[in-house]
Enzyme design. Structure first.
Site, PDB file in Angstrom:
ATOM      1  N   CYS A   1     -22.653  -2.520  13.562  1.00  0.00           N
ATOM      2  CA  CYS A   1     -23.554  -1.902  12.590  1.00  0.00           C
ATOM      3  C   CYS A   1     -24.906  -2.620  12.625  1.00  0.00           C
ATOM      4  CB  CYS A   1     -22.950  -2.000  11.185  1.00  0.00           C
ATOM      5  SG  CYS A   1     -23.961  -1.152   9.930  1.00  0.00           S
TER       6      CYS A   1
ATOM      7  N   ASP B   1     -26.554  -3.441  10.180  1.00  0.00           N
ATOM      8  CA  ASP B   1     -26.655  -4.308   8.996  1.00  0.00           C
ATOM      9  C   ASP B   1     -27.082  -5.731   9.369  1.00  0.00           C
ATOM     10  OD1 ASP B   1     -25.762  -6.118   6.796  1.00  0.00           O
ATOM     11  OD2 ASP B   1     -25.015  -4.254   5.935  1.00  0.00           O
TER      12      ASP B   1
ATOM     13  N   ARG C   1     -26.641  -8.454   8.043  1.00  0.00           N
ATOM     14  CA  ARG C   1     -25.716  -9.542   7.731  1.00  0.00           C
ATOM     15  C   ARG C   1     -24.596  -9.695   8.765  1.00  0.00           C
ATOM     16  NH1 ARG C   1     -24.540  -6.937   2.027  1.00  0.00           N
ATOM     17  NH2 ARG C   1     -24.491  -5.195   3.490  1.00  0.00           N
TER      18      ARG C   1
ATOM     19  N   HIS D   1     -17.864  -3.254   9.224  1.00  0.00           N
ATOM     20  CA  HIS D   1     -17.801  -4.292   8.178  1.00  0.00           C
ATOM     21  C   HIS D   1     -17.536  -3.648   6.829  1.00  0.00           C
ATOM     22  CE1 HIS D   1     -21.914  -3.602   6.458  1.00  0.00           C
ATOM     23  NE2 HIS D   1     -22.054  -2.997   7.616  1.00  0.00           N
TER      24      HIS D   1
ATOM     25  N   CYS E   1     -19.865  -1.357   4.051  1.00  0.00           N
ATOM     26  CA  CYS E   1     -20.922  -0.783   4.903  1.00  0.00           C
ATOM     27  C   CYS E   1     -21.726   0.294   4.148  1.00  0.00           C
ATOM     28  CB  CYS E   1     -20.297  -0.186   6.153  1.00  0.00           C
ATOM     29  SG  CYS E   1     -21.514   0.489   7.311  1.00  0.00           S
TER      30      CYS E   1
HETATM   31 CO    CO Z   1     -22.975  -1.177   7.872  1.00  0.00          CO
END
Ligand code: CO
Length: 212
Positions: free
Chosen positions: A44, A46, A48, A100, A103
């Site tokens: 992803c 993302d 993090r 994750h 999400c």
């Molecule tokens: Co995500």
């Protein structure tokens, strides 16, 4: 330029490069010569969930593709180009699809707000939800439902990889790569293995190509 926050990144970069060379004067020169990663990571976007950092790997070890909610969409020319290059030219031994919990892409797909062009992308996650609706709806909380969809989504994307001609061809002729589905937990920083397809795992016959 009025905003200088990006300068911090450039300064950190200088310090990082200097530190690497202090540790190992040949570090960069060695990496320039070859790229031979064993892993392709589909994760992803993302911020993090950085592939190298959470797996303790160095530059040169993982070939990385990231998009919203780590999707494998069979018409995505970007993903397919990365996959073909990684499998046929870099000859990676493992492909990891990593989702994750929590999400944002998966959460957005579970509600009914129109977000613009991103609707088109989230639509692919809604399809996964539809297939597994009963199992997801049986869970007691919204968080549990989201997290189960995160896991099921990873599983579906691993299966999408196995449905491509790129993977089928590599499985038939080279018995690689092994495809893994993992989920990262933002709360404890740990990766969990969710689903796994070793080379030549049977797939639904309708997706099988017979002339590769
Ligand atoms: Co995500």
């Amino acid at each position: 330029m009025t905003n200088s926050k990006q300068l911090r990144l450039l300064l950190e970069n200088k310090a990082w490069a200097k530190g690497k060379i202090l540790d190992d004067p040949e570090y960069f020169e060695r990496l320039v010569g070859i790229q031979h990663p064993e892993f392709l990571w589909i994760g992803c976007s993302d911020s993090r969930v950085p592939a190298n950092e959470i797996t303790g790997t160095e530059p040169g070890e993982i070939f990385v593709h990231r998009n919203i909610a780590n999707m494998v969409v069979h018409t995505d020319l970007n993903l397919l180009s990365v996959l073909q290059y990684a499998v046929e030219y870099l000859e990676v031994k493992h492909v990891i699809v990593c989702g994750h919990y929590g999400c944002g892409g998966v959460k957005a797909a579970m509600n009914h707000h129109s977000l613009g062009i991103i609707n088109k992308w989230l639509r692919n996650i809604k399809d996964v939800y539809r297939i597994h609706r009963e199992e997801i709806m049986a869970l007691p909380t919204e968080e549990a439902q989201t997290n189960r969809l995160v896991e099921l989504n990873v599983k579906e994307q691993v299966m999408h990889l196995a449905e491509t001609s790129i993977i089928q061809k590599a499985w038939k002729h080279h018995q690689r790569p092994h495809i893994h589905g993992w989920v990262y937990d933002l709360h404890d920083g740990l990766l969990r293995q969710i689903f796994d397809m070793p080379p030549n795992t049977p797939i639904d016959p309708i997706y099988q190509f017979d002339n590769l």
